[in-house]
Design a protein around this motif. Structure first.
Motif, PDB file in Angstrom:
ATOM      1  N   ARG A  20     -20.288  -4.584  -3.288  1.00 36.76           N
ATOM      2  CA  ARG A  20     -21.068  -5.559  -2.511  1.00 36.76           C
ATOM      3  C   ARG A  20     -21.258  -5.032  -1.091  1.00 36.76           C
ATOM      4  O   ARG A  20     -20.286  -4.702  -0.407  1.00 36.76           O
ATOM      5  CB  ARG A  20     -20.350  -6.902  -2.467  1.00 36.76           C
ATOM      6  N   PRO A  21     -22.497  -4.963  -0.631  1.00 40.02           N
ATOM      7  CA  PRO A  21     -22.718  -4.493   0.741  1.00 40.02           C
ATOM      8  C   PRO A  21     -22.282  -5.567   1.740  1.00 40.02           C
ATOM      9  O   PRO A  21     -22.486  -6.761   1.516  1.00 40.02           O
ATOM     10  CB  PRO A  21     -24.221  -4.270   0.804  1.00 40.02           C
ATOM     11  N   GLU A  22     -21.651  -5.140   2.801  1.00 43.31           N
ATOM     12  CA  GLU A  22     -21.243  -6.028   3.895  1.00 43.31           C
ATOM     13  C   GLU A  22     -21.917  -5.500   5.157  1.00 43.31           C
ATOM     14  O   GLU A  22     -21.499  -4.502   5.713  1.00 43.31           O
ATOM     15  CB  GLU A  22     -19.716  -6.011   4.069  1.00 43.31           C
ATOM     16  N   PHE A  23     -22.963  -6.165   5.570  1.00 42.43           N
ATOM     17  CA  PHE A  23     -23.737  -5.681   6.708  1.00 42.43           C
ATOM     18  C   PHE A  23     -23.259  -6.306   8.008  1.00 42.43           C
ATOM     19  O   PHE A  23     -22.934  -7.495   8.062  1.00 42.43           O
ATOM     20  CB  PHE A  23     -25.226  -6.006   6.509  1.00 42.43           C
ATOM     21  N   HIS A  24     -23.186  -5.468   9.036  1.00 37.12           N
ATOM     22  CA  HIS A  24     -22.897  -5.942  10.392  1.00 37.12           C
ATOM     23  C   HIS A  24     -23.688  -5.101  11.379  1.00 37.12           C
ATOM     24  O   HIS A  24     -23.985  -3.943  11.120  1.00 37.12           O
ATOM     25  CB  HIS A  24     -21.398  -5.927  10.687  1.00 37.12           C
ATOM     26  N   VAL A  25     -24.056  -5.712  12.484  1.00 35.97           N
ATOM     27  CA  VAL A  25     -24.927  -5.048  13.446  1.00 35.97           C
ATOM     28  C   VAL A  25     -24.168  -4.020  14.285  1.00 35.97           C
ATOM     29  O   VAL A  25     -24.648  -2.929  14.536  1.00 35.97           O
ATOM     30  CB  VAL A  25     -25.641  -6.079  14.339  1.00 35.97           C
ATOM     31  N   LEU A  26     -23.002  -4.374  14.767  1.00 35.62           N
ATOM     32  CA  LEU A  26     -22.241  -3.472  15.634  1.00 35.62           C
ATOM     33  C   LEU A  26     -20.994  -2.945  14.963  1.00 35.62           C
ATOM     34  O   LEU A  26     -20.378  -3.480  14.162  1.00 35.62           O
ATOM     35  CB  LEU A  26     -21.857  -4.188  16.930  1.00 35.62           C
TER      36      LEU A  26
END
Length: 138
Positions: free
Chosen positions: A132-138
């Motif tokens: 499962r992808p876990e996206f975060h900006v920083l």
């Protein structure tokens, strides 16, 4: 065999999406853009797999922009210059190089890369049971 299925599905999905994007905004496309779009979506997925989707989104987009721009340049040299098919020409646009790549389209492609990262990550998760992808900006 599962990996081959994943890559082929992403290739067709990316090719269809990019071809459709060009048809919508340019009114025409070329069959080579189908393959270019597909290869780029496969890369969007692969860079996420390599990093387990743990890198910040801005880094993932950056890697994809470099890849997409390099692919666009190489494809442009082959199809536009070498084969003379004249699929596109950025000569009249600012910050262009040899008419094959230009800054305004790099910016547009950065948005498409972000969409491609999300699309490929969740496609692999939901359809193929990958991480499962876990996206975060920083």
């Amino acid at each position: 065999m599962k990996k081959l299925s994943e890559y082929l599905f992403l290739l067709v999905l990316g090719g269809t999406a990019y071809y459709g994007f060009e048809m919508l905004f340019r009114g025409f496309s070329h069959w080579t853009m189908f393959f270019l779009g597909g290869i780029c979506l496969v890369f969007c997925a692969q860079q996420g797999i390599w990093t387990h989707w743990s890198e910040p989104l801005w880094k993932q987009v950056g890697w994809c922009i470099i890849f997409v721009t390099a692919c666009e340049f190489i494809t442009g040299i082959i199809v536009n210059k070498f084969l003379g098919w004249n699929v596109w020409d950025y000569t009249g646009l600012p910050f262009q190089f040899m008419g094959q790549i230009c800054l305004p389209f790099v910016i547009i492609f950065s948005g498409l890369c972000a969409v491609g990262i999300f699309l490929s990550g969740y496609t692999l998760f939901f359809l193929y049971g990958e991480e499962r992808p876990e996206f975060h900006v920083l």
